[in-house]
Design a protein around this motif. Structure first.
Motif, PDB file in Angstrom:
ATOM      1  N   TYR A   3       0.806  -1.220   0.000  1.00 58.44           N
ATOM      2  CA  TYR A   3       0.000   0.000   0.000  1.00 58.44           C
ATOM      3  C   TYR A   3       0.834   1.262   0.000  1.00 58.44           C
ATOM      4  O   TYR A   3       0.289   2.367   0.039  1.00 58.44           O
ATOM      5  CB  TYR A   3      -0.999  -0.007   1.165  1.00 58.44           C
ATOM      6  CG  TYR A   3      -0.357  -0.065   2.528  1.00 58.44           C
ATOM      7  CD1 TYR A   3      -0.080   1.104   3.238  1.00 58.44           C
ATOM      8  CD2 TYR A   3      -0.041  -1.286   3.119  1.00 58.44           C
ATOM      9  CE1 TYR A   3       0.504   1.045   4.483  1.00 58.44           C
ATOM     10  CE2 TYR A   3       0.542  -1.349   4.367  1.00 58.44           C
ATOM     11  CZ  TYR A   3       0.808  -0.177   5.044  1.00 58.44           C
ATOM     12  OH  TYR A   3       1.392  -0.234   6.284  1.00 58.44           O
ATOM     13  N   THR A   4       2.168   1.112  -0.076  1.00 59.51           N
ATOM     14  CA  THR A   4       3.041   2.270  -0.179  1.00 59.51           C
ATOM     15  C   THR A   4       4.145   2.023  -1.199  1.00 59.51           C
ATOM     16  O   THR A   4       4.490   0.884  -1.507  1.00 59.51           O
ATOM     17  CB  THR A   4       3.703   2.617   1.176  1.00 59.51           C
ATOM     18  OG1 THR A   4       4.402   1.483   1.670  1.00 59.51           O
ATOM     19  CG2 THR A   4       2.675   3.097   2.191  1.00 59.51           C
ATOM     20  N   MET A  77     -10.737  10.394   0.844  1.00 57.24           N
ATOM     21  CA  MET A  77      -9.498   9.620   0.772  1.00 57.24           C
ATOM     22  C   MET A  77      -8.312  10.468   0.307  1.00 57.24           C
ATOM     23  O   MET A  77      -7.245   9.937   0.034  1.00 57.24           O
ATOM     24  CB  MET A  77      -9.708   8.428  -0.157  1.00 57.24           C
ATOM     25  CG  MET A  77     -10.839   7.537   0.317  1.00 57.24           C
ATOM     26  SD  MET A  77     -11.285   6.294  -0.889  1.00 57.24           S
ATOM     27  CE  MET A  77     -10.095   5.036  -0.456  1.00 57.24           C
ATOM     28  N   CYS A  80      -2.998  12.670  -0.950  1.00 60.21           N
ATOM     29  CA  CYS A  80      -2.072  11.538  -0.996  1.00 60.21           C
ATOM     30  C   CYS A  80      -0.983  11.787   0.042  1.00 60.21           C
ATOM     31  O   CYS A  80      -0.248  12.765  -0.053  1.00 60.21           O
ATOM     32  CB  CYS A  80      -1.429  11.414  -2.372  1.00 60.21           C
ATOM     33  SG  CYS A  80      -2.581  10.999  -3.688  1.00 60.21           S
ATOM     34  N   VAL A  96       1.760   6.887  -0.362  1.00 56.89           N
ATOM     35  CA  VAL A  96       0.613   5.998  -0.497  1.00 56.89           C
ATOM     36  C   VAL A  96       0.531   5.513  -1.942  1.00 56.89           C
ATOM     37  O   VAL A  96       0.851   6.253  -2.876  1.00 56.89           O
ATOM     38  CB  VAL A  96      -0.698   6.707  -0.073  1.00 56.89           C
ATOM     39  CG1 VAL A  96      -1.070   7.835  -1.027  1.00 56.89           C
ATOM     40  CG2 VAL A  96      -1.846   5.720   0.032  1.00 56.89           C
ATOM     41  N   SER A 101      -5.130   2.202  -2.275  1.00 58.43           N
ATOM     42  CA  SER A 101      -6.075   2.901  -1.402  1.00 58.43           C
ATOM     43  C   SER A 101      -7.445   3.074  -2.046  1.00 58.43           C
ATOM     44  O   SER A 101      -8.455   3.149  -1.344  1.00 58.43           O
ATOM     45  CB  SER A 101      -5.512   4.259  -0.961  1.00 58.43           C
ATOM     46  OG  SER A 101      -5.426   5.147  -2.037  1.00 58.43           O
TER      47      SER A 101
END
Length: 128
Positions: A3-4, A77, A80, A96, A101
């Protein structure tokens, strides 16, 4: 799924990496909308010590415009986040992964936009 997008910088101090990160973001159309000094906040709120840790809330207005047009609630969301944190090897930069995400949102147009932003953030991390 990761996720990164990550990279460790071993040849610069925290403030130098921060400066380089902001420049790399700006060079690719991102501005820093928010900044959280997590180390200072934890000390102030909990009297806990920790290594350097800063969160930069980055936004590319053109990409945000497209994303909100494709999915109006996506603003929940954004922005970033890019984190800078002290690790034994140096300063780790983690951005991110917008594809990860946004994976909970079932919207093909948004997925395509997230892919473009991921490419830009990958370039940012590499350029630091």
């Amino acid at each position: 799924m990761a996720y990164t997008i990550n990279r460790v910088i071993s040849n610069a101090d925290f403030e130098e990496v921060d400066k380089r990160a902001r420049q790399a973001l700006a060079d690719r159309g991102f501005g820093v909308l928010t900044e959280i000094d997590v180390k200072a906040t934890m000390k102030k709120k909990l009297d806990k010590d920790m290594s350097g840790y800063r969160i930069l809330g980055a936004c590319n207005p053109a990409m945000a415009w497209e994303a909100i047009g494709a999915e109006p609630r996506v603003g929940a969301m954004l922005p970033c986040n890019v984190i800078l944190r002290e690790v034994p090897e140096g300063i780790e930069v983690s951005a991110v992964d917008p594809v990860a995400s946004m994976s909970a949102v079932e919207n093909d147009e948004l997925s395509q936009i997230a892919g473009k932003v991921r490419d830009q953030l990958s370039e940012v991390v590499e350029a630091i």
